[in-house]
Design a protein around this motif. Structure first.
Motif, PDB file in Angstrom:
ATOM      1  N   UNK A   5       7.023  -4.357  -1.547  1.00  0.00           N
ATOM      2  CA  UNK A   5       5.666  -4.419  -0.638  1.00  0.00           C
ATOM      3  C   UNK A   5       5.220  -2.858  -0.913  1.00  0.00           C
ATOM      4  N   UNK A   6       5.974  -1.846  -0.647  1.00  0.00           N
ATOM      5  CA  UNK A   6       5.748  -0.365  -0.869  1.00  0.00           C
ATOM      6  C   UNK A   6       5.281  -0.116  -2.286  1.00  0.00           C
ATOM      7  N   UNK A   7       5.959  -0.472  -3.062  1.00  0.00           N
ATOM      8  CA  UNK A   7       5.657  -0.289  -4.467  1.00  0.00           C
ATOM      9  C   UNK A   7       4.153  -0.941  -4.948  1.00  0.00           C
ATOM     10  N   UNK A   8       4.128  -2.186  -4.641  1.00  0.00           N
ATOM     11  CA  UNK A   8       2.845  -3.094  -4.619  1.00  0.00           C
ATOM     12  C   UNK A   8       1.658  -2.032  -4.077  1.00  0.00           C
ATOM     13  N   UNK A   9       1.552  -1.557  -2.889  1.00  0.00           N
ATOM     14  CA  UNK A   9       0.627  -1.023  -2.238  1.00  0.00           C
ATOM     15  C   UNK A   9       0.258   0.208  -2.967  1.00  0.00           C
ATOM     16  N   UNK A  10       1.421   1.024  -3.352  1.00  0.00           N
ATOM     17  CA  UNK A  10       1.108   2.292  -4.111  1.00  0.00           C
ATOM     18  C   UNK A  10       0.610   1.951  -5.636  1.00  0.00           C
ATOM     19  N   UNK A  11       0.860   0.934  -6.186  1.00  0.00           N
ATOM     20  CA  UNK A  11       0.359   0.534  -7.580  1.00  0.00           C
ATOM     21  C   UNK A  11      -1.085   0.360  -7.396  1.00  0.00           C
ATOM     22  N   UNK A  12      -1.544  -0.614  -6.370  1.00  0.00           N
ATOM     23  CA  UNK A  12      -2.869  -1.003  -6.199  1.00  0.00           C
ATOM     24  C   UNK A  12      -3.810   0.332  -5.892  1.00  0.00           C
ATOM     25  N   UNK A  13      -3.440   0.932  -4.903  1.00  0.00           N
ATOM     26  CA  UNK A  13      -4.058   2.202  -4.443  1.00  0.00           C
ATOM     27  C   UNK A  13      -4.112   3.072  -5.658  1.00  0.00           C
ATOM     28  N   UNK A  14      -3.322   3.302  -6.933  1.00  0.00           N
ATOM     29  CA  UNK A  14      -3.286   4.239  -7.891  1.00  0.00           C
ATOM     30  C   UNK A  14      -4.511   3.903  -8.611  1.00  0.00           C
ATOM     31  N   UNK A  15      -5.224   2.732  -8.492  1.00  0.00           N
ATOM     32  CA  UNK A  15      -6.385   2.142  -9.081  1.00  0.00           C
ATOM     33  C   UNK A  15      -7.707   2.769  -8.667  1.00  0.00           C
ATOM     34  N   UNK A  16      -7.413   3.616  -7.693  1.00  0.00           N
ATOM     35  CA  UNK A  16      -8.610   4.204  -7.183  1.00  0.00           C
ATOM     36  C   UNK A  16      -8.719   5.664  -7.074  1.00  0.00           C
ATOM     37  N   UNK A  17      -9.563   6.293  -6.867  1.00  0.00           N
ATOM     38  CA  UNK A  17      -9.669   8.029  -7.093  1.00  0.00           C
ATOM     39  C   UNK A  17      -9.447   8.183  -5.575  1.00  0.00           C
ATOM     40  N   UNK A  18      -9.821   7.538  -4.747  1.00  0.00           N
ATOM     41  CA  UNK A  18      -9.443   7.593  -3.181  1.00  0.00           C
ATOM     42  C   UNK A  18      -9.871   6.368  -2.427  1.00  0.00           C
ATOM     43  N   UNK A  19      -9.259   6.231  -1.138  1.00  0.00           N
ATOM     44  CA  UNK A  19      -9.610   5.041  -0.453  1.00  0.00           C
ATOM     45  C   UNK A  19      -9.712   5.616   1.080  1.00  0.00           C
ATOM     46  N   UNK A  20     -10.725   4.866   1.842  1.00  0.00           N
ATOM     47  CA  UNK A  20     -10.657   5.419   3.169  1.00  0.00           C
ATOM     48  C   UNK A  20      -9.810   4.303   4.114  1.00  0.00           C
ATOM     49  N   UNK A  21      -9.243   4.863   5.171  1.00  0.00           N
ATOM     50  CA  UNK A  21      -8.217   3.829   5.600  1.00  0.00           C
ATOM     51  C   UNK A  21      -8.711   3.966   7.331  1.00  0.00           C
ATOM     52  N   UNK A  22      -8.586   3.034   8.068  1.00  0.00           N
ATOM     53  CA  UNK A  22      -8.649   3.052   9.294  1.00  0.00           C
ATOM     54  C   UNK A  22      -7.818   1.908  10.134  1.00  0.00           C
ATOM     55  N   UNK A  23      -7.547   2.067  11.409  1.00  0.00           N
ATOM     56  CA  UNK A  23      -6.968   1.243  12.192  1.00  0.00           C
ATOM     57  C   UNK A  23      -7.870  -0.114  12.352  1.00  0.00           C
ATOM     58  N   UNK A  24      -7.759  -1.138  11.800  1.00  0.00           N
ATOM     59  CA  UNK A  24      -8.804  -2.398  12.234  1.00  0.00           C
ATOM     60  C   UNK A  24      -8.351  -2.954  13.252  1.00  0.00           C
ATOM     61  N   UNK A  25      -6.996  -3.336  13.655  1.00  0.00           N
ATOM     62  CA  UNK A  25      -6.758  -3.933  14.887  1.00  0.00           C
ATOM     63  C   UNK A  25      -5.253  -3.498  15.294  1.00  0.00           C
ATOM     64  N   UNK A  26      -5.222  -3.749  16.501  1.00  0.00           N
ATOM     65  CA  UNK A  26      -3.746  -3.710  16.943  1.00  0.00           C
ATOM     66  C   UNK A  26      -3.609  -4.988  18.091  1.00  0.00           C
TER      67      UNK A  26
END
Length: 122
Positions: A5-26
Motif C-alpha cells: 500500500x505504501x509503495x502504491x501511494x508513493x507511486x501515485x503521488x510521483x505523478x504529481x509535482x505536488x499535492x495538498x493534503x488535509x485531515x478529511x475526517x476522524x
C-alpha cells in the motif's frame, strides 16, 4: 501488505509535482486524509488509517511528488524507540512517517492503512 500500500501511494503521488493534503475526517478510530493538487473543491485520493492510536500531524500540508511522502518507520531505531516510549505503541500497530514539502515529519500510529482513489466534492 502494508508495504504494498505504501509503495502504491508513493507511486501515485510521483505523478504529481505536488499535492495538498488535509485531515478529511476522524471517526471511530479511523483517520482519513484527503489529497489533491487543489483542495478548494475536493480531493481525488484518500489514505485511510485504521484503528489509530496516535496522530502527530498538522491538519493541512503539502507534499512534494518527487520525494517519498510516506513510509513505515522501521529503519531508524532511535526514532522508533522514542515514539514507542512517548506514546506506548501497542504490539501490532505500525508507525507511519509522513513528510511534507518543507521537511516537516509527521507520525501516525495505526493498526493498518488503505489507499483509495475517490473523487470527493466539498
Amino acid at each position: 501488505m502494508k508495504t504494498t500500500v505504501i509503495d502504491k501511494i508513493n507511486l501515485k503521488f510521483a505523478n504529481h509535482l505536488f499535492l495538498d493534503a488535509k485531515i478529511y475526517s476522524y471517526l471511530n478510530g479511523q483517520l482519513i486524509i484527503g489529497l489533491n493538487e487543489d483542495l478548494t473543491y475536493g480531493h481525488i485520493y484518500e489514505i485511510h488509517f485504521i484503528e489509530v492510536s496516535t496522530i502527530i500531524c498538522n491538519t493541512v500540508w503539502s507534499i512534494d511528488g518527487s520525494k517519498k511522502s510516506i513510509k513505515i518507520l522501521n529503519d531508524d531505531l532511535v526514532k522508533e524507540r522514542a515514539l514507542n516510549l512517548a506514546y506506548s505503541v501497542e504490539i501490532g500497530n505500525t508507525i507511519f512517517e509522513l513528510n511534507d514539502d518543507g521537511g516537516l515529519v509527521f507520525y501516525i500510529i495505526a493498526n493498518d492503512i488503505e489507499f483509495h482513489e475517490a473523487v470527493v466534492r466539498y
